[in-house]
Design a protein around this motif. Structure first.
Motif, PDB file in Angstrom:
ATOM      1  N   MET A 174       1.022  -1.201  -0.026  1.00 36.63           N
ATOM      2  CA  MET A 174       0.012  -0.089  -0.013  1.00 36.63           C
ATOM      3  C   MET A 174       0.958   1.228   0.114  1.00 36.63           C
ATOM      4  N   GLY A 175       2.116   1.064  -0.018  1.00 35.25           N
ATOM      5  CA  GLY A 175       3.104   2.226  -0.262  1.00 35.25           C
ATOM      6  C   GLY A 175       3.159   2.933   1.105  1.00 35.25           C
ATOM      7  N   LEU A 176       3.131   2.042   2.414  1.00 37.56           N
ATOM      8  CA  LEU A 176       3.144   2.612   3.609  1.00 37.56           C
ATOM      9  C   LEU A 176       4.629   1.920   4.194  1.00 37.56           C
ATOM     10  N   ASP A 177       4.858   2.294   5.620  1.00 36.46           N
ATOM     11  CA  ASP A 177       6.087   1.793   5.998  1.00 36.46           C
ATOM     12  C   ASP A 177       5.932   0.645   6.626  1.00 36.46           C
ATOM     13  N   GLY A 178       6.308  -0.503   5.973  1.00 32.36           N
ATOM     14  CA  GLY A 178       6.135  -2.061   6.540  1.00 32.36           C
ATOM     15  C   GLY A 178       7.577  -2.340   6.904  1.00 32.36           C
ATOM     16  N   ASN A 179       8.560  -1.650   7.185  1.00 28.32           N
ATOM     17  CA  ASN A 179       9.705  -1.647   7.592  1.00 28.32           C
ATOM     18  C   ASN A 179       9.772  -2.035   9.185  1.00 28.32           C
ATOM     19  N   LYS A 180       9.025  -3.010   9.911  1.00 26.65           N
ATOM     20  CA  LYS A 180       8.704  -2.890  11.141  1.00 26.65           C
ATOM     21  C   LYS A 180       9.132  -4.275  11.831  1.00 26.65           C
ATOM     22  N   ASP A 181       9.598  -4.369  13.086  1.00 33.84           N
ATOM     23  CA  ASP A 181       9.788  -5.544  13.732  1.00 33.84           C
ATOM     24  C   ASP A 181       8.765  -5.858  14.662  1.00 33.84           C
ATOM     25  N   ILE A 182       7.688  -6.966  14.692  1.00 34.39           N
ATOM     26  CA  ILE A 182       6.837  -7.322  14.988  1.00 34.39           C
ATOM     27  C   ILE A 182       6.676  -8.501  15.803  1.00 34.39           C
ATOM     28  N   VAL A 183       5.967  -8.460  17.038  1.00 31.88           N
ATOM     29  CA  VAL A 183       5.992  -9.617  17.938  1.00 31.88           C
ATOM     30  C   VAL A 183       4.552 -10.056  18.039  1.00 31.88           C
ATOM     31  N   ILE A 184       4.025 -11.164  17.794  1.00 39.32           N
ATOM     32  CA  ILE A 184       2.465 -11.586  18.187  1.00 39.32           C
ATOM     33  C   ILE A 184       2.560 -12.370  19.464  1.00 39.32           C
ATOM     34  N   LEU A 185       1.328 -12.229  20.175  1.00 39.01           N
ATOM     35  CA  LEU A 185       1.340 -12.989  21.438  1.00 39.01           C
ATOM     36  C   LEU A 185      -0.355 -12.918  21.524  1.00 39.01           C
ATOM     37  N   ASN A 186      -0.796 -13.839  22.337  1.00 37.48           N
ATOM     38  CA  ASN A 186      -2.195 -13.886  22.845  1.00 37.48           C
ATOM     39  C   ASN A 186      -2.664 -12.994  23.847  1.00 37.48           C
ATOM     40  N   ASP A 187      -3.872 -13.003  24.270  1.00 41.08           N
ATOM     41  CA  ASP A 187      -4.313 -12.218  25.219  1.00 41.08           C
ATOM     42  C   ASP A 187      -3.849 -12.752  26.823  1.00 41.08           C
ATOM     43  N   THR A 188      -3.772 -14.007  27.007  1.00 42.60           N
ATOM     44  CA  THR A 188      -3.390 -14.394  28.338  1.00 42.60           C
ATOM     45  C   THR A 188      -1.918 -14.124  28.583  1.00 42.60           C
ATOM     46  N   VAL A 189      -0.896 -14.147  27.375  1.00 45.70           N
ATOM     47  CA  VAL A 189       0.347 -13.817  27.582  1.00 45.70           C
ATOM     48  C   VAL A 189       0.568 -12.239  27.968  1.00 45.70           C
ATOM     49  N   ALA A 190      -0.324 -11.435  27.178  1.00 46.89           N
ATOM     50  CA  ALA A 190      -0.325 -10.025  27.219  1.00 46.89           C
ATOM     51  C   ALA A 190      -0.786  -9.635  28.703  1.00 46.89           C
ATOM     52  N   THR A 191      -1.832 -10.553  29.354  1.00 44.76           N
ATOM     53  CA  THR A 191      -2.120 -10.125  30.664  1.00 44.76           C
ATOM     54  C   THR A 191      -1.236 -10.519  31.745  1.00 44.76           C
ATOM     55  N   LEU A 192      -0.241 -11.463  31.261  1.00 45.68           N
ATOM     56  CA  LEU A 192       0.906 -11.808  32.382  1.00 45.68           C
ATOM     57  C   LEU A 192       1.770 -10.692  32.440  1.00 45.68           C
ATOM     58  N   LEU A 193       2.103 -10.092  31.247  1.00 41.42           N
ATOM     59  CA  LEU A 193       3.053  -9.200  30.984  1.00 41.42           C
ATOM     60  C   LEU A 193       2.546  -7.836  31.719  1.00 41.42           C
ATOM     61  N   GLY A 194       1.313  -7.455  31.364  1.00 44.81           N
ATOM     62  CA  GLY A 194       0.585  -6.410  31.957  1.00 44.81           C
ATOM     63  C   GLY A 194       0.750  -6.361  33.689  1.00 44.81           C
ATOM     64  N   GLY A 195       0.468  -7.700  34.033  1.00 46.69           N
ATOM     65  CA  GLY A 195       0.503  -7.817  35.825  1.00 46.69           C
ATOM     66  C   GLY A 195       1.930  -7.460  36.243  1.00 46.69           C
ATOM     67  N   LYS A 196       2.725  -7.951  35.298  1.00 46.09           N
ATOM     68  CA  LYS A 196       4.474  -7.820  35.603  1.00 46.09           C
ATOM     69  C   LYS A 196       4.821  -6.436  35.948  1.00 46.09           C
ATOM     70  N   VAL A 197       4.032  -5.488  35.352  1.00 42.13           N
ATOM     71  CA  VAL A 197       4.359  -3.923  35.737  1.00 42.13           C
ATOM     72  C   VAL A 197       3.414  -3.182  36.402  1.00 42.13           C
ATOM     73  N   LYS A 198       2.509  -4.147  36.867  1.00 42.21           N
ATOM     74  CA  LYS A 198       1.404  -3.453  37.750  1.00 42.21           C
ATOM     75  C   LYS A 198       1.960  -2.825  38.832  1.00 42.21           C
ATOM     76  N   TYR A 199       2.968  -3.431  39.648  1.00 44.38           N
ATOM     77  CA  TYR A 199       3.399  -3.066  40.768  1.00 44.38           C
ATOM     78  C   TYR A 199       4.940  -3.297  40.743  1.00 44.38           C
ATOM     79  N   PRO A 200       5.660  -2.185  40.135  1.00 45.39           N
ATOM     80  CA  PRO A 200       7.200  -2.523  39.876  1.00 45.39           C
ATOM     81  C   PRO A 200       7.994  -2.377  41.064  1.00 45.39           C
TER      82      PRO A 200
END
Length: 436
Positions: A174-200
């Protein structure tokens, strides 16, 4: 014991649906064996999917990342960074309709729609963290291959496609910037990571992500040396998050009503554990038990006639009855004012939710026992929990807390703490993308 409660207990015992005969110790051992088999690539009802995502390093501060969250209804886009106090800052937030939820579309339309959604934020970062909440095989390069979609999302020829690779290619086409580093994860993994920074500032011995809403799933942090089926990890030092896919667990003690209800679902024989406890199936399972109880005369004939007219029972309907048993809710209006219908109905629901809480305690306890973390009460395992069933069910959480204390704390001397993290999926996607 009141006679109504005894009647219900005897009824459920006849159909092997009683929670009292479930041995937590025995079932934890079975769950752990399935975990080990899954990690070693042996036959198992637990997929134990390596995410190739690690949490060993410090989160870089003040570095922006594009974050995406593809859910069942919405597709959320934002940018995120962590300030000098390690607090996540979400900016440029937009929520769109998930492509494929408004009629079947082509693969090309699917990725072009997503590309247009993220076009306004492409300038902010070369990194993308993408929480993709559908069954996906995560690849060693941290991209993901779609295994299946839910019924609500309909896209032609997308099963088996690699999500990040296709999205970046579409951006370039589409002529857009596709030069990116991408990481795929599911919602359960994202939830774990979100909790990791809840109480630093707090110290936890490890982290678990737990979902109990429409469905259920669990993830945790495993030593690489134990992930024998992943050659890219097993000889590498460190730790990796494992997506357990616990909803598919098939070794829990099912009853005759479980089996009867399973045949009514769109995927008989699959996701047995999820059907015993998650919100999507709770109404159907309890409705099946109610019909069986009515047929045996535990409920009045008047109740049966009214209940037969209900086309679908939902988790919300059940909660409405529990909070307001003498209201005008769907279940309340079925109950005879003069008889014991409401009391019998309450005990049926109570016992099935009690069983669900006991099964969840087995799921979570098995993980802590497997990894050997949480033995110091001053450094418990942090369990970040998400989902409407976990937080909104009137009866569930208190029952789960009881089993965690009785078995995990008092009998095994392991400790955990449940936390909730706001915007966990977006923040977790940011962490995954920044660290990986």
């Amino acid at each position: 014991m009141p006679k109504q409660k005894q009647l219900v207990k005897d009824f459920l015992k006849r159909y092997h649906m009683d929670y009292e005969n479930i041995d937590i110790e025995e079932n934890c051992k079975i769950f752990i064996d399935e975990m080990k088999n899954g990690l070693e690539g042996k036959p198992s009802s637990l997929q134990m999917i390596p995410t190739y995502i690690t949490v060993d390093r410090e989160i870089p501060l003040e570095e922006p990342i594009i974050v995406l969250d593809a859910g069942g209804t919405n597709f959320r886009v934002a940018t995120c960074y962590f300030d000098r106090e390690e607090k996540p800052i979400i900016e440029n937030y937009k929520s769109y309709r998930m492509p494929g939820t408004y009629g079947e579309i082509s693969k090309k339309e699917f990725f072009e729609t997503m590309a247009n959604y993220i076009k306004p934020v492409l300038q902010y970062s070369k990194k993308i963290g993408f929480c993709f909440s559908y069954p996906t095989e995560v690849l060693p390069n941290k991209d993901g291959r779609l295994l299946q979609f839910s019924k609500e999302v309909r896209v032609k020829d997308l099963i088996g496609e690699v999500i990040g690779e296709n999205l970046l290619k579409t951006l370039r086409d589409m002529g857009l910037d596709g030069n990116k580093d991408i990481v795929i994860l599911n919602d359960t993994v994202a939830t774990l990571l979100g909790g990791k920074v809840k109480y630093p500032d707090r110290i936890f011995s490890s982290y678990v992500g737990f979902i109990l809403g429409t469905g259920t799933n669990t993830c945790y942090i495993e030593q690489n040396c134990n992930i024998k089926k992943a050659k890219a990890l097993v000889e590498k030092s460190g730790f990796t998050i494992i997506n357990v896919e616990s909803g598919g667990y098939s070794k829990a003690p099912r009853g005759l009503i479980d089996e009867e209800y399973d045949l009514q679902t769109v995927n008989p024989g699959e996701y047995a554990f999820e059907k015993m406890l998650s919100g999507k199936y709770q109404g159907g399972l309890i409705a099946t038990a109610i019909k069986k109880a009515a047929a045996e005369g535990l409920l009045s004939e008047a109740f049966s006639k009214k209940f037969d007219k209900i086309s679908e029972l939902t988790a919300k309907d059940i909660n409405d009855f529990l909070y307001y048993p003498y209201s005008k809710s769907i279940l309340s209006t079925c109950c005879s004012e003069e008889g014991d219908d409401a009391i019998i109905l309450y005990h049926i629901i109570d016992c099935i939710i009690e069983r669900a809480a006991k099964l969840v305690a087995i799921n979570l306890s098995a993980i802590l026992l497997k990894i050997g973390e949480g033995i110091n009460p001053c450094k418990p395992v942090c369990i970040t929990a998400e989902g409407s069933t976990f937080y909104k069910s009137k009866l569930f959480k208190d029952k789960l807390d009881y089993y965690i204390k009785d078995y995990l704390n008092d009998k095994k001397d392991f400790y955990c703490e449940f936390v909730q993290a706001e915007n966990a999926t977006l923040i977790g996607a940011a962490i995954a993308g920044l660290l990986n």
